[in-house]
Write a protein that holds these residues in place. Structure first.
Motif, PDB file in Angstrom:
ATOM      1  N   ALA A   4       1.112  -1.204   0.114  1.00 52.17           N
ATOM      2  CA  ALA A   4       0.026   0.066  -0.128  1.00 52.17           C
ATOM      3  C   ALA A   4       0.842   0.906  -0.190  1.00 52.17           C
ATOM      4  O   ALA A   4       2.185   1.587   0.480  1.00 52.17           O
ATOM      5  N   VAL A  29       3.572  -0.300   4.520  1.00 48.97           N
ATOM      6  CA  VAL A  29       2.975   0.842   4.059  1.00 48.97           C
ATOM      7  C   VAL A  29       3.563   1.540   3.507  1.00 48.97           C
ATOM      8  O   VAL A  29       4.370   2.073   4.252  1.00 48.97           O
ATOM      9  N   THR A  56      -4.333   1.472  -2.022  1.00 51.28           N
ATOM     10  CA  THR A  56      -4.064  -0.171  -1.435  1.00 51.28           C
ATOM     11  C   THR A  56      -4.528  -0.840  -2.683  1.00 51.28           C
ATOM     12  O   THR A  56      -4.684  -0.846  -3.862  1.00 51.28           O
ATOM     13  N   MET A  74      -6.170  -3.420   8.751  1.00 54.63           N
ATOM     14  CA  MET A  74      -4.452  -3.744   8.000  1.00 54.63           C
ATOM     15  C   MET A  74      -3.839  -4.677   8.871  1.00 54.63           C
ATOM     16  O   MET A  74      -2.694  -4.921   9.163  1.00 54.63           O
TER      17      MET A  74
END
Length: 206
Positions: A4, A29, A56, A74
């Protein structure tokens, strides 16, 4: 699998909130900084033309409140700061809305859009935004125990700290008159995730 991506701008307190959560929740991320002023291409990703924006697999997520819920989804186990979207959503959105008023006033001031004609709107926008901020802070001060929600640090505390620390460098005002809020902000300001996300000083744009 592609990770992501969070698109952010260095001076954005809303971006800083998401970045601190990514650090403290240990999320995979990638954070991608965008220059200020934001290029118009941001509208292809976010119709509001704003950051933060989270991408995402097959999905683009905004605004900030929705991103916080996606980041929570997440996580693999509960980690501080704690967040219960159903119970905490109203408080978080109230804090973020206060931030919208703060940033709108700062934008009016720095972009040279102060009143030049007769006001036929019925209220002074800058004064009303100041009232929104002060009344919200007074209300939050009344909510505080050790933290805004009981005795555990929450995403709401992080959001409040990001906004008030932003104000110190961009649009200062006396939020330290609220002693409980001051303790929350100062304690968080020394944490690792906040230390890693301190914004650069504001540079006036030509």
């Amino acid at each position: 699998m592609e990770s992501a991506k969070l698109y952010y701008q260095d001076g954005s307190p809303f971006s800083r909130l998401c970045r601190t959560l990514i650090i403290d929740w240990e999320l995979p991320v990638e954070t991608i900084e965008l220059d200020w002023p934001l290029n118009e291409s941001i509208f292809k990703e976010n119709p509001l033309g704003q950051v933060p924006t989270l991408k995402t697999i097959g999905e683009t997520i905004f605004p900030t409140s929705q991103i916080t819920e996606q980041l929570l989804a997440m996580t693999f186990e509960p980690l501080a700061p704690y967040f219960d979207p159903l119970a905490d959503r109203q408080l978080l959105i109230t804090i973020l809305s206060m931030g919208d008023a703060m940033i709108a006033s700062n934008a009016i001031d720095r972009s040279g859009l102060k009143q030049t004609e007769k006001n036929t709107y019925g209220i002074d926008i800058l004064n009303r935004n100041e009232m929104r901020v002060n009344h919200t802070l007074a209300w939050l001060e009344g909510q505080c125990d050790k933290w805004l929600i009981d005795d555990r640090v929450s995403v709401c505390d992080y959001a409040l700290a990001c906004l008030l620390l932003w104000s110190d460098s961009r649009s200062p005002f006396n939020w330290r008159q609220y002693t409980k809020i001051t303790r929350i902000v100062e304690e968080l300001s020394y944490s690792d995730s906040f230390a890693q996300t301190v914004p650069n000083p504001w540079v006036p744009q030509d």
